[in-house]
Design a protein around this motif. Structure first.
Motif, PDB file in Angstrom:
ATOM      1  N   GLU A  10       0.816  -1.217   0.000  1.00 49.78           N
ATOM      2  CA  GLU A  10       0.000   0.000   0.000  1.00 49.78           C
ATOM      3  C   GLU A  10       0.850   1.268   0.000  1.00 49.78           C
ATOM      4  OE1 GLU A  10      -2.677  -0.080   3.271  1.00 49.78           O
ATOM      5  OE2 GLU A  10      -3.986  -1.555   2.345  1.00 49.78           O
ATOM      6  N   CYS A  35      -2.902   0.096  -5.209  1.00 51.90           N
ATOM      7  CA  CYS A  35      -4.068  -0.763  -4.919  1.00 51.90           C
ATOM      8  C   CYS A  35      -3.857  -2.182  -5.405  1.00 51.90           C
ATOM      9  CB  CYS A  35      -5.318  -0.216  -5.598  1.00 51.90           C
ATOM     10  SG  CYS A  35      -5.965   1.261  -4.873  1.00 51.90           S
ATOM     11  N   SER A  36      -3.328  -2.315  -6.621  1.00 51.88           N
ATOM     12  CA  SER A  36      -3.113  -3.649  -7.163  1.00 51.88           C
ATOM     13  C   SER A  36      -1.993  -3.621  -8.188  1.00 51.88           C
ATOM     14  CB  SER A  36      -4.397  -4.198  -7.799  1.00 51.88           C
ATOM     15  OG  SER A  36      -4.774  -3.403  -8.897  1.00 51.88           O
ATOM     16  N   ILE A  37      -1.505  -4.809  -8.499  1.00 54.24           N
ATOM     17  CA  ILE A  37      -0.387  -4.946  -9.429  1.00 54.24           C
ATOM     18  C   ILE A  37      -0.574  -6.253 -10.196  1.00 54.24           C
ATOM     19  CG2 ILE A  37       1.069  -6.058  -7.700  1.00 54.24           C
ATOM     20  CD1 ILE A  37       3.433  -4.524  -8.861  1.00 54.24           C
ATOM     21  N   THR A  38      -0.240  -6.252 -11.477  1.00 59.10           N
ATOM     22  CA  THR A  38      -0.395  -7.458 -12.281  1.00 59.10           C
ATOM     23  C   THR A  38       0.658  -7.507 -13.379  1.00 59.10           C
ATOM     24  OG1 THR A  38      -1.945  -8.781 -13.577  1.00 59.10           O
ATOM     25  CG2 THR A  38      -2.065  -6.406 -13.876  1.00 59.10           C
ATOM     26  N   CYS A  48       0.212  -1.193 -12.597  1.00 61.25           N
ATOM     27  CA  CYS A  48      -0.225  -0.880 -11.244  1.00 61.25           C
ATOM     28  C   CYS A  48      -1.477  -0.019 -11.300  1.00 61.25           C
ATOM     29  CB  CYS A  48       0.845  -0.096 -10.491  1.00 61.25           C
ATOM     30  SG  CYS A  48       2.391  -0.954 -10.277  1.00 61.25           S
ATOM     31  N   HIS A  50      -3.694   2.616  -8.836  1.00 65.20           N
ATOM     32  CA  HIS A  50      -3.465   3.449  -7.660  1.00 65.20           C
ATOM     33  C   HIS A  50      -4.783   3.995  -7.127  1.00 65.20           C
ATOM     34  CE1 HIS A  50       0.849   3.311  -8.507  1.00 65.20           C
ATOM     35  NE2 HIS A  50       0.474   3.346  -9.772  1.00 65.20           N
TER      36      HIS A  50
END
Length: 73
Positions: A10, A35-38, A48, A50
């Motif tokens: 975070e 928030c997330s990553i892939t 990413c 945000h």
């Protein structure tokens, strides 16, 4: 077989972890509010998301700045 794992926090810190050597290959703090990553399907880039809605795409060969920034809002 995949040998790398992306870990996103975070705080915005991202760690590229090598599963074979059990060591971090890269660590950097590009932006806050992650928030997330892939992974991209080829494994050469990752994206990413945000908290402000921004999407950033990063290339593993040049991670000093994102290869693209999309701010849909």
């Amino acid at each position: 077989m995949f040998t790398q794992l992306l870990i996103g926090y975070e705080t915005g810190q991202i760690v590229l972890w090598n599963l074979r050597t059990k060591k971090a290959e890269l660590r950097w703090q590009p932006l806050e509010g992650l928030c997330s990553i892939t992974w991209h399907y080829e494994g050469k880039q990752f994206m990413c998301a945000h908290v402000d809605g921004t999407l950033t795409t990063w290339n593993l060969r040049s991670f000093e700045k994102p290869s693209s920034i999309i701010a849909p809002h």
